[in-house]
Scaffold this motif. Sequence first.
Motif, PDB file in Angstrom:
ATOM      1  N   LEU A 433      46.937  18.302  18.547  1.00 36.83           N
ATOM      2  CA  LEU A 433      46.707  17.265  19.545  1.00 36.83           C
ATOM      3  C   LEU A 433      45.220  17.034  19.783  1.00 36.83           C
ATOM      4  O   LEU A 433      44.780  15.888  19.961  1.00 36.83           O
ATOM      5  N   VAL A 434      44.426  18.104  19.782  1.00 42.25           N
ATOM      6  CA  VAL A 434      42.976  17.961  19.925  1.00 42.25           C
ATOM      7  C   VAL A 434      42.431  17.138  18.757  1.00 42.25           C
ATOM      8  O   VAL A 434      41.576  16.249  18.949  1.00 42.25           O
ATOM      9  N   TYR A 435      42.921  17.416  17.560  1.00 38.21           N
ATOM     10  CA  TYR A 435      42.462  16.657  16.397  1.00 38.21           C
ATOM     11  C   TYR A 435      42.794  15.175  16.555  1.00 38.21           C
ATOM     12  O   TYR A 435      41.939  14.306  16.297  1.00 38.21           O
ATOM     13  N   ALA A 436      44.031  14.886  16.986  1.00 48.33           N
ATOM     14  CA  ALA A 436      44.448  13.495  17.145  1.00 48.33           C
ATOM     15  C   ALA A 436      43.627  12.786  18.216  1.00 48.33           C
ATOM     16  O   ALA A 436      43.160  11.654  18.014  1.00 48.33           O
ATOM     17  N   VAL A 437      43.434  13.441  19.352  1.00 45.83           N
ATOM     18  CA  VAL A 437      42.671  12.829  20.445  1.00 45.83           C
ATOM     19  C   VAL A 437      41.229  12.562  20.009  1.00 45.83           C
ATOM     20  O   VAL A 437      40.666  11.492  20.288  1.00 45.83           O
ATOM     21  N   ASN A 438      40.638  13.517  19.306  1.00 50.31           N
ATOM     22  CA  ASN A 438      39.263  13.325  18.828  1.00 50.31           C
ATOM     23  C   ASN A 438      39.186  12.205  17.793  1.00 50.31           C
ATOM     24  O   ASN A 438      38.199  11.458  17.739  1.00 50.31           O
ATOM     25  N   TRP A 439      40.224  12.098  16.975  1.00 52.86           N
ATOM     26  CA  TRP A 439      40.267  11.022  15.971  1.00 52.86           C
ATOM     27  C   TRP A 439      40.282   9.666  16.663  1.00 52.86           C
ATOM     28  O   TRP A 439      39.516   8.772  16.305  1.00 52.86           O
ATOM     29  N   PHE A 440      41.144   9.521  17.662  1.00 50.41           N
ATOM     30  CA  PHE A 440      41.169   8.266  18.421  1.00 50.41           C
ATOM     31  C   PHE A 440      39.834   8.043  19.130  1.00 50.41           C
ATOM     32  O   PHE A 440      39.318   6.930  19.181  1.00 50.41           O
ATOM     33  N   GLY A 441      39.278   9.134  19.670  1.00 50.93           N
ATOM     34  CA  GLY A 441      38.025   9.019  20.399  1.00 50.93           C
ATOM     35  C   GLY A 441      36.869   8.558  19.535  1.00 50.93           C
ATOM     36  O   GLY A 441      35.956   7.874  20.015  1.00 50.93           O
ATOM     37  N   SER A 442      36.890   8.914  18.254  1.00 48.01           N
ATOM     38  CA  SER A 442      35.806   8.511  17.363  1.00 48.01           C
ATOM     39  C   SER A 442      35.754   7.003  17.188  1.00 48.01           C
ATOM     40  O   SER A 442      34.685   6.427  16.973  1.00 48.01           O
ATOM     41  N   PHE A 443      36.893   6.335  17.291  1.00 51.56           N
ATOM     42  CA  PHE A 443      36.935   4.876  17.215  1.00 51.56           C
ATOM     43  C   PHE A 443      36.675   4.247  18.583  1.00 51.56           C
ATOM     44  O   PHE A 443      36.092   3.169  18.684  1.00 51.56           O
ATOM     45  N   GLN A 444      37.104   4.944  19.622  1.00 54.45           N
ATOM     46  CA  GLN A 444      37.002   4.378  20.958  1.00 54.45           C
ATOM     47  C   GLN A 444      35.556   4.249  21.422  1.00 54.45           C
ATOM     48  O   GLN A 444      35.244   3.432  22.302  1.00 54.45           O
TER      49      GLN A 444
END
Length: 517
Positions: A433-444
């Motif tokens: 989940l941390v990986y997924a959230v950070n992945w989204f955050g990199s675009f956000q």
Amino acid sequence: MPQTDVIIIGSGIAALSAAYHLRHKQVTVITKSSWSKSNSMLAQGGIAVAIEKRDSWKNHFEDTLVAGCFHNHAENVEHLVQAGPSEISEWCQRGMTFDCDKDGQFLLGKEGAHRRNRIIHAGGDATGKAVTHFLYQATKSSVTMIENEMVTDLIVEDGDCFGVYTKNEEGKIRRYLASKTIIASGGCGAVYGHTSNADVITGDGIAMAYRAGAEITDMEFIQFHPTMLHIQGRSVGLISEAVRGEGARLINQKNEPFMKNRHHQGDLAPRDVVSRGIFDEMKKGNKVFLDISMIANFSTRFPTISNMCKQYGIDLKAGLIPVAPGMHFLMGGIRTDDKGETNITNLFAIGEAACTGVHGANRLASNSLLEGLVFGKRVANHLLSLRFEQPVMFVDYPEATKEVAEMTNWPTKNQIQEIMTNYVGIERTEAELVYAVNWFGSFQKQNSFWDINVNKFTIEQIEIINIFTNGWIIASSALKRTESRGGHFRLDFPESDDQNWRQKQLIRTKEEMFVGV
């Protein structure tokens, strides 16, 4: 610009139910595709109602709470199950027909987590299609139906909703003003690569509500339907739970019925339990099948499923249908009260786009069509008790630009689906989940949810923005909830038996994320 009493976004059962009961007002129904493309049309199961003499609404109530892992809003569940029998009776009086025996009694089926046979059907395994068609025919002459026009954003100023922006297939932007606006656009199935949802279900209503400042809640609770037809690594269609209700059993390629030792209800355990059971078998390298050999006249009882299987070359005479789980239903959504009101004045939500708490952490089978009918009517009746005033334009809303922006610094739809399937799926861990959230955050970092003017983009690009928004909220919510409950299963946390849902519910708002109430 067009003005109306009520705008309804969507054309499924919840939308059409509300439209029917509001038919004496000026109602405009806007749907981004054909009116017939909705999850309601695809619903193979039925409608759960406690009408058998040995059954009661209290039994239905208890089954709903058990399936929902006691995360439900108890008062709303009580209204849902108590209103069910009279709701069906009223639609029958209007001419709707359901499957009956030779004596004219409802044929009551059984599905997962139900203690009683209480599922009524229409057309065998085509209940959603039959009911949606009937509602449409009963409603179409009294509402304005706008098809192939996508609602892109809400018109909100100072916490008050005045209507919507839309964009059609040619890219033309329009504004519609309304005294009341209802979001009934469904869930967000397209966030995942394997889903039973119609391909138009891209989380549009939830994303636009979020951009407008509406409270979004319980998005971590995703229901994966256990049995989707699985062909060459792809989930291509739904195999109704009613099939297991008729006696079918889940087995692996070794003919082992693996569910009997996982739950006391075996193959008819709650959907989250069965999905994890199948997922565990697949992790072992096993293939999973639905053994239908014991069901007589399968093609007659399940014509929709039979035709789908034949289309993909499945020999039903062999008695085995290959299955795997797929994203099916969102328990969370736009937070509403029991009358569909959101925290934005004159904005309402119903159906899968809304979260009233009736489904808790895991929806009880065949409660969704019932919810659409019951709460569609409830919201409509509430609106009829309110004053309808023509929206006053307190500010000069600028025309949305017709220029199309480049889709830079956004992931593709397939990339989002891959992240969600691999890291925010049936089973979850903190690291994933941390990986997924950070992945989204990199675009956000380059793309603000609240400042972006989605009307600058094409319809396909707006769908990607909406899918991205829903995916980010789901992943962030799943990371925040440090327990396993229903459709949210954390391998690093045990399942909770806490029955006080109010202490566990998390509200997501634009200004204040992840605040417990």
